[in-house]
Design an enzyme around this catalytic site. Structure first.
Site, PDB file in Angstrom:
ATOM      1  N   LYS A  78     -10.972  -3.991  -3.040  1.00  0.00           N
ATOM      2  CA  LYS A  78     -12.062  -3.040  -3.276  1.00  0.00           C
ATOM      3  C   LYS A  78     -11.541  -1.670  -3.680  1.00  0.00           C
ATOM      4  O   LYS A  78     -12.250  -0.899  -4.309  1.00  0.00           O
ATOM      5  CB  LYS A  78     -13.007  -2.965  -2.072  1.00  0.00           C
ATOM      6  CG  LYS A  78     -12.421  -2.424  -0.801  1.00  0.00           C
ATOM      7  CD  LYS A  78     -13.489  -2.385   0.282  1.00  0.00           C
ATOM      8  CE  LYS A  78     -13.247  -3.388   1.362  1.00  0.00           C
ATOM      9  NZ  LYS A  78     -11.952  -3.273   2.075  1.00  0.00           N
ATOM     10  N   LYS A 127       0.821  -1.216   0.000  1.00  0.00           N
ATOM     11  CA  LYS A 127       0.000   0.000   0.000  1.00  0.00           C
ATOM     12  C   LYS A 127       0.851   1.261   0.000  1.00  0.00           C
ATOM     13  O   LYS A 127       0.454   2.270  -0.574  1.00  0.00           O
ATOM     14  CB  LYS A 127      -0.983  -0.005   1.175  1.00  0.00           C
ATOM     15  CG  LYS A 127      -2.077  -1.037   0.996  1.00  0.00           C
ATOM     16  CD  LYS A 127      -3.262  -0.778   1.898  1.00  0.00           C
ATOM     17  CE  LYS A 127      -4.366  -1.779   1.570  1.00  0.00           C
ATOM     18  NZ  LYS A 127      -5.539  -1.648   2.403  1.00  0.00           N
ATOM     19  N   LYS A 151      -4.236  -9.690  -5.624  1.00  0.00           N
ATOM     20  CA  LYS A 151      -5.487  -9.917  -4.891  1.00  0.00           C
ATOM     21  C   LYS A 151      -6.615  -9.020  -5.416  1.00  0.00           C
ATOM     22  O   LYS A 151      -6.363  -7.859  -5.753  1.00  0.00           O
ATOM     23  CB  LYS A 151      -5.201  -9.590  -3.425  1.00  0.00           C
ATOM     24  CG  LYS A 151      -6.353  -9.778  -2.485  1.00  0.00           C
ATOM     25  CD  LYS A 151      -5.922  -9.456  -1.068  1.00  0.00           C
ATOM     26  CE  LYS A 151      -6.068  -7.979  -0.758  1.00  0.00           C
ATOM     27  NZ  LYS A 151      -6.939  -7.688   0.373  1.00  0.00           N
TER      28      LYS A 151
HETATM   29  N1  AQP Z   1      -9.385 -10.978  -2.607  1.00  0.00           N
HETATM   30  C1  AQP Z   1      -9.708 -11.490  -1.425  1.00  0.00           C
HETATM   31  N2  AQP Z   1      -9.882 -12.811  -1.292  1.00  0.00           N
HETATM   32  C2  AQP Z   1     -10.220 -13.334  -0.081  1.00  0.00           C
HETATM   33  N3  AQP Z   1     -10.417 -12.580   1.035  1.00  0.00           N
HETATM   34  C3  AQP Z   1     -10.270 -11.259   0.929  1.00  0.00           C
HETATM   35  N4  AQP Z   1     -10.378 -10.248   1.813  1.00  0.00           N
HETATM   36  C4  AQP Z   1     -10.121  -9.067   1.198  1.00  0.00           C
HETATM   37  N5  AQP Z   1      -9.833  -9.287  -0.099  1.00  0.00           N
HETATM   38  C5  AQP Z   1      -9.903 -10.634  -0.298  1.00  0.00           C
HETATM   39  C6  AQP Z   1     -10.740 -10.424   3.212  1.00  0.00           C
HETATM   40  O1  AQP Z   1     -11.790  -9.509   3.512  1.00  0.00           O
HETATM   41  C7  AQP Z   1     -11.650  -9.061   4.856  1.00  0.00           C
HETATM   42  C8  AQP Z   1     -11.720  -7.583   4.937  1.00  0.00           C
HETATM   43  O2  AQP Z   1     -10.610  -6.994   4.343  1.00  0.00           O
HETATM   44  P1  AQP Z   1     -10.366  -5.457   4.628  1.00  0.00           P
HETATM   45  O3  AQP Z   1     -11.464  -4.656   4.091  1.00  0.00           O
HETATM   46  O4  AQP Z   1     -10.109  -5.231   6.074  1.00  0.00           O
HETATM   47  O5  AQP Z   1      -9.044  -5.119   3.946  1.00  0.00           O
HETATM   48  P2  AQP Z   1      -8.250  -5.725   2.801  1.00  0.00           P
HETATM   49  O6  AQP Z   1      -7.810  -7.122   3.121  1.00  0.00           O
HETATM   50  O7  AQP Z   1      -7.197  -4.738   2.491  1.00  0.00           O
HETATM   51  O8  AQP Z   1      -9.360  -5.822   1.661  1.00  0.00           O
HETATM   52  P3  AQP Z   1      -9.378  -5.045   0.321  1.00  0.00           P
HETATM   53  O9  AQP Z   1     -10.646  -5.371  -0.398  1.00  0.00           O
HETATM   54  O10 AQP Z   1      -8.114  -5.290  -0.429  1.00  0.00           O
HETATM   55  O11 AQP Z   1      -9.493  -3.575   0.826  1.00  0.00           O
HETATM   56  P4  AQP Z   1      -8.717  -2.290   0.396  1.00  0.00           P
HETATM   57  O12 AQP Z   1      -8.705  -2.299  -1.105  1.00  0.00           O
HETATM   58  O13 AQP Z   1      -9.525  -1.179   0.952  1.00  0.00           O
HETATM   59  O14 AQP Z   1      -7.371  -2.399   1.000  1.00  0.00           O
HETATM   60  C9  AQP Z   1     -10.329  -9.629   5.390  1.00  0.00           C
HETATM   61  O15 AQP Z   1     -10.628 -10.788   6.148  1.00  0.00           O
HETATM   62  C10 AQP Z   1      -9.608 -10.007   4.140  1.00  0.00           C
HETATM   63  O16 AQP Z   1      -8.717 -11.080   4.355  1.00  0.00           O
END
Ligand code: AQP
Length: 333
Positions: free
Chosen positions: A202, A116, A199
């Protein structure tokens, strides 16, 4: 054990944008599956979301949308405690204490920070660096046993364990319960549809990379049709075919069928068949959830009631842990 004698499960998602298929398959679906077996705490981590810049109106709306999505996905607010992180100030307060027992070196090794911060350019917020400490506070406040997360978050849970053990050694073994990650066999890492080596996220700037839980059926079909595969044509579960592998694991996570069986059912078929079938399964998984979440999202009085009740319960539990920490550390309260 707690008053109900059930183990404690806790998990959260950042309302940093509309939630994705990855959040559903990697996290929320497992919450629903286990909500009756454990004492559950599920929340929206909006203080985490501001580690990268957010539009205030969007952040507020995405927070409501996340809570509506949890309920639409099947979380029962009568069984699980549903809340929003900013409505429970104990999270920020414990995070400060834990900051004083966390080391620069261990935070610098977190892969999510490395990823990030590369994207953040020159002005990297300190909060992005200390994000795992706030996450440790989220978990430790509730005497959590299990944290269902996607594979990407395993490193942060390990750090939480290290901080808890370090402080228990200093202040008594009963200061913090040491949590465990709970990672599903399938769906633990759903990949981007446009770069299947990364990955699905969002906050990915390319909207075609992620299936959002608000996407219409047609948009879902279009995104899956455009999913990047490779120049081959044989459907196998092979690391050299990350795009195909991703579609197979999406199917497996949704249907519960083993990947080997899914691969066998595509003998002699083309990538197009795999994409069309995956799209239909994703539509079936998302459509009812999306429609119900859209309805609940408009019910602000109901959502606010759920959140007020959730925050009250959360503050009661979190307040006890925080008071214990203040006392052991020698801080006047
Ligand atoms: N691609 C993924 N596959 C499986 N699990 C996922 N999680 C996120 N992306 C995937 C799981 O969702 C939960 C919440 O994640 P988060 O919102 O706290 O942050 P993150 O992991 O950083 O998710 P994002 O979507 O990638 O968010 P942004 O883009 O905002 O950083 C966690 O349990 C995560 O493992």
């Amino acid at each position: 054990m707690n008053a109900t004698n059930r183990k404690v499960m806790l998990s959260a998602v950042q309302p940093s944008n509309t939630l994705t298929l990855g959040n559903l398959l990697g996290a929320i679906r497992n919450w629903v599956k286990h909500q009756d077996d454990y004492e559950c705490w599920f929340f929206a981590v909006n203080l985490h979301a501001i580690t990268v810049r957010q539009d205030p109106t969007e952040l507020r709306e995405q927070t409501y949308r996340a809570v509506a999505t949890y309920i639409a996905a099947g979380i029962n607010p009568e069984h699980a405690t549903l809340f929003v992180q900013s409505q429970v100030p104990e999270h920020a307060e414990l995070a400060w204490l834990l900051n004083c027992y966390s080391y620069m070196g261990e935070l610098g090794r977190m892969t999510q920070f490395k990823d990030k911060s590369q994207k953040a350019g020159e002005n990297i917020a300190v909060g992005l660096f200390t994000y795992p400490v706030l996450m440790a506070a989220d978990i430790l406040l509730y005497d959590t046993d299990l944290v269902p997360v996607g594979a990407d978050q395993k490193q942060h849970i390990e750090l939480t364990r290290d901080i808890a053990i370090r402080m228990n050694n200093l202040y008594g073994e009963d200061l913090f319960r040491v949590p465990q990650p709970m990672i599903a066999q399938v769906g633990a890492k759903i990949m981007s549809l446009q770069d299947p080596t990364a990955k699905m996220s969002k906050s990915d700037p390319d909207p075609n990379a992620s299936v959002y839980l608000t996407d219409t059926d047609d948009v879902i079909r279009k995104k899956l049709k455009r999913a990047i595969t490779d120049s081959g044509n044989e459907i196998t579960d092979d690391d050299s075919k990350p795009g195909v592998k991703n579609l197979l694991s999406i199917q497996s996570a949704i249907t519960g069928k083993p990947i080997s069986g899914i691969v066998a059912s595509y003998a002699g078929k083309m990538y197009g068949h795999l994409k069309v079938d995956t799209a239909e399964l994703v539509v079936q998984a998302i459509a009812p959830l999306r429609d119900e979440a859209n309805r609940l999202y408009e019910e602000r009085t109901f959502l606010d009631q759920v959140l007020r009740k959730g925050a009250d319960r959360a503050r009661e539990r979190a307040g006890k842990t925080l008071a214990r920490c203040y006392d052991r550390i020698g801080l006047l309260k």
